[in-house]
Design an enzyme around this catalytic site. Sequence first.
Site, PDB file in Angstrom:
ATOM      1  N   ASP A   1       5.348  -4.095   3.691  1.00  0.00           N
ATOM      2  CA  ASP A   1       5.326  -2.641   3.838  1.00  0.00           C
ATOM      3  C   ASP A   1       6.186  -2.014   2.755  1.00  0.00           C
ATOM      4  O   ASP A   1       7.330  -2.445   2.533  1.00  0.00           O
ATOM      5  CB  ASP A   1       5.853  -2.226   5.212  1.00  0.00           C
TER       6      ASP A   1
ATOM      7  N   PHE B   1       0.855  -1.183   0.000  1.00  0.00           N
ATOM      8  CA  PHE B   1       0.000   0.000   0.000  1.00  0.00           C
ATOM      9  C   PHE B   1       0.893   1.236   0.000  1.00  0.00           C
ATOM     10  O   PHE B   1       1.773   1.371   0.856  1.00  0.00           O
ATOM     11  CB  PHE B   1      -0.924  -0.002   1.212  1.00  0.00           C
ATOM     12  N   ALA B   2       0.660   2.112  -0.975  1.00  0.00           N
ATOM     13  CA  ALA B   2       1.410   3.359  -1.077  1.00  0.00           C
ATOM     14  C   ALA B   2       0.388   4.497  -1.114  1.00  0.00           C
ATOM     15  O   ALA B   2      -0.012   4.972  -2.180  1.00  0.00           O
ATOM     16  CB  ALA B   2       2.278   3.367  -2.328  1.00  0.00           C
ATOM     17  N   VAL B   3      -0.039   4.891   0.071  1.00  0.00           N
ATOM     18  CA  VAL B   3      -1.099   5.893   0.213  1.00  0.00           C
ATOM     19  C   VAL B   3      -0.494   7.198   0.702  1.00  0.00           C
ATOM     20  O   VAL B   3       0.398   7.209   1.562  1.00  0.00           O
ATOM     21  CB  VAL B   3      -2.179   5.391   1.190  1.00  0.00           C
ATOM     22  N   GLY B   4      -0.973   8.308   0.140  1.00  0.00           N
ATOM     23  CA  GLY B   4      -0.453   9.616   0.527  1.00  0.00           C
ATOM     24  C   GLY B   4       1.010   9.748   0.132  1.00  0.00           C
ATOM     25  O   GLY B   4       1.408   9.418  -0.991  1.00  0.00           O
ATOM     26  N   LYS B   5       1.834  10.208   1.057  1.00  0.00           N
ATOM     27  CA  LYS B   5       3.249  10.453   0.764  1.00  0.00           C
ATOM     28  C   LYS B   5       4.080   9.178   0.677  1.00  0.00           C
ATOM     29  O   LYS B   5       5.271   9.239   0.334  1.00  0.00           O
ATOM     30  CB  LYS B   5       3.832  11.395   1.823  1.00  0.00           C
ATOM     31  N   TYR B   6       3.477   8.047   0.966  1.00  0.00           N
ATOM     32  CA  TYR B   6       4.219   6.787   0.912  1.00  0.00           C
ATOM     33  C   TYR B   6       4.525   6.338  -0.519  1.00  0.00           C
ATOM     34  O   TYR B   6       5.281   5.387  -0.727  1.00  0.00           O
ATOM     35  CB  TYR B   6       3.485   5.691   1.678  1.00  0.00           C
TER      36      TYR B   6
ATOM     37  N   ASP C   1       7.619   0.934   2.657  1.00  0.00           N
ATOM     38  CA  ASP C   1       8.726   1.779   3.107  1.00  0.00           C
ATOM     39  C   ASP C   1       9.927   0.926   3.516  1.00  0.00           C
ATOM     40  O   ASP C   1      10.506   1.105   4.589  1.00  0.00           O
ATOM     41  CB  ASP C   1       8.294   2.704   4.239  1.00  0.00           C
TER      42      ASP C   1
ATOM     43  N   GLU D   1      -1.506  -6.025  13.117  1.00  0.00           N
ATOM     44  CA  GLU D   1      -0.410  -6.801  13.698  1.00  0.00           C
ATOM     45  C   GLU D   1      -0.858  -7.504  14.978  1.00  0.00           C
ATOM     46  O   GLU D   1      -0.424  -8.636  15.258  1.00  0.00           O
ATOM     47  CB  GLU D   1       0.789  -5.899  13.973  1.00  0.00           C
TER      48      GLU D   1
END
Length: 318
Positions: A172, A82-87, A174, A265
């Site tokens: 993830d 998931f790459a949402v917003g600034k990610y 990042d 998690e």
Amino acid sequence: MTKVMDDIVGPPDCQEKGSWTIGDLTMQNGVKYAQPSTQQGRTDVNSVTNWNVPLVWEGTFDPVVIDAIYKKMDPRIAVVVFAVGKYTRFLEAFLQTGEKYFMVGFRVTYYIFTDHKEEVPKIDLAEGRKISVLDVPSAIRWQDVVLGRMKWATITIDKQIRSEADYLFMMDVDSVFYNRFGAESLSQLTGVLHRIFYKNYDRDQFTYERRNLSRAYIPFGEGDYYYTAAVWGGYLEDMYKLVKYCYMQSEEDAKNNIEAVWQEESHLNKYFLYNKPTKVLSPEYLWSDYDQVQPDIKVVRISQLVKDYAEVRPNGGQ
């Protein structure tokens, strides 16, 4: 008793099985590799769990043998990020290093869920590898992004991914790969030890959900390991069952005005406590650039990047 089992393993409609499984461990003639030993190996770490499944570290497998066996099986591997917003800024490094180190020589599809499709970078992919971009809504809180992963992954596995993949990893975005992340990681259901809690912690010090109002509740005195939700994987249908379980348990919590301490998690750790993973990966398979590498971590395969959470998260990292 039925209600208790529903709480643990999820609803009956999640329990269907897919067709691809790890088959006979055969390999072709003529492969050259080091002779295995019954007397030599890692002595500084445990390489088997108390339910007798592998706990994978560098030095506990031969990549030549692993590749010779698993490439014949030719699984279609899905990676959900998931790459949402600034990610979205982390996508390029994740994909580029993934092409260099992740399941090299296997068929891989990266499923990128994003609210900014225009920011998905163009990456040169090896043969048999591709990217699928999917729309998701923006979020006000980073916790909503985390919880939303389970919802949108459940829907998309059901509607699309189950016809395109045999095996699925949740990861993830990042993070970057630094070394081989290969087929030694594959099993029916694979968990990864959290880098903070993999040694020198008693189970009562794990950050399990301790409030009994939450469906993720684990009482003191129980627990095996603490698993990260930044990397986990398994057969497609087993992952569908687990992802849907995390989503539905989170929804039940929301009805009771509670959110598990570490979102999915926490639910993942509850599930793995009562439904043991069939392979456990050492923290080599998810380290962090924030932390000094420990002597027993001989290879960092993938690691979370240093970042300014207050800047990249929608609600300032709170």
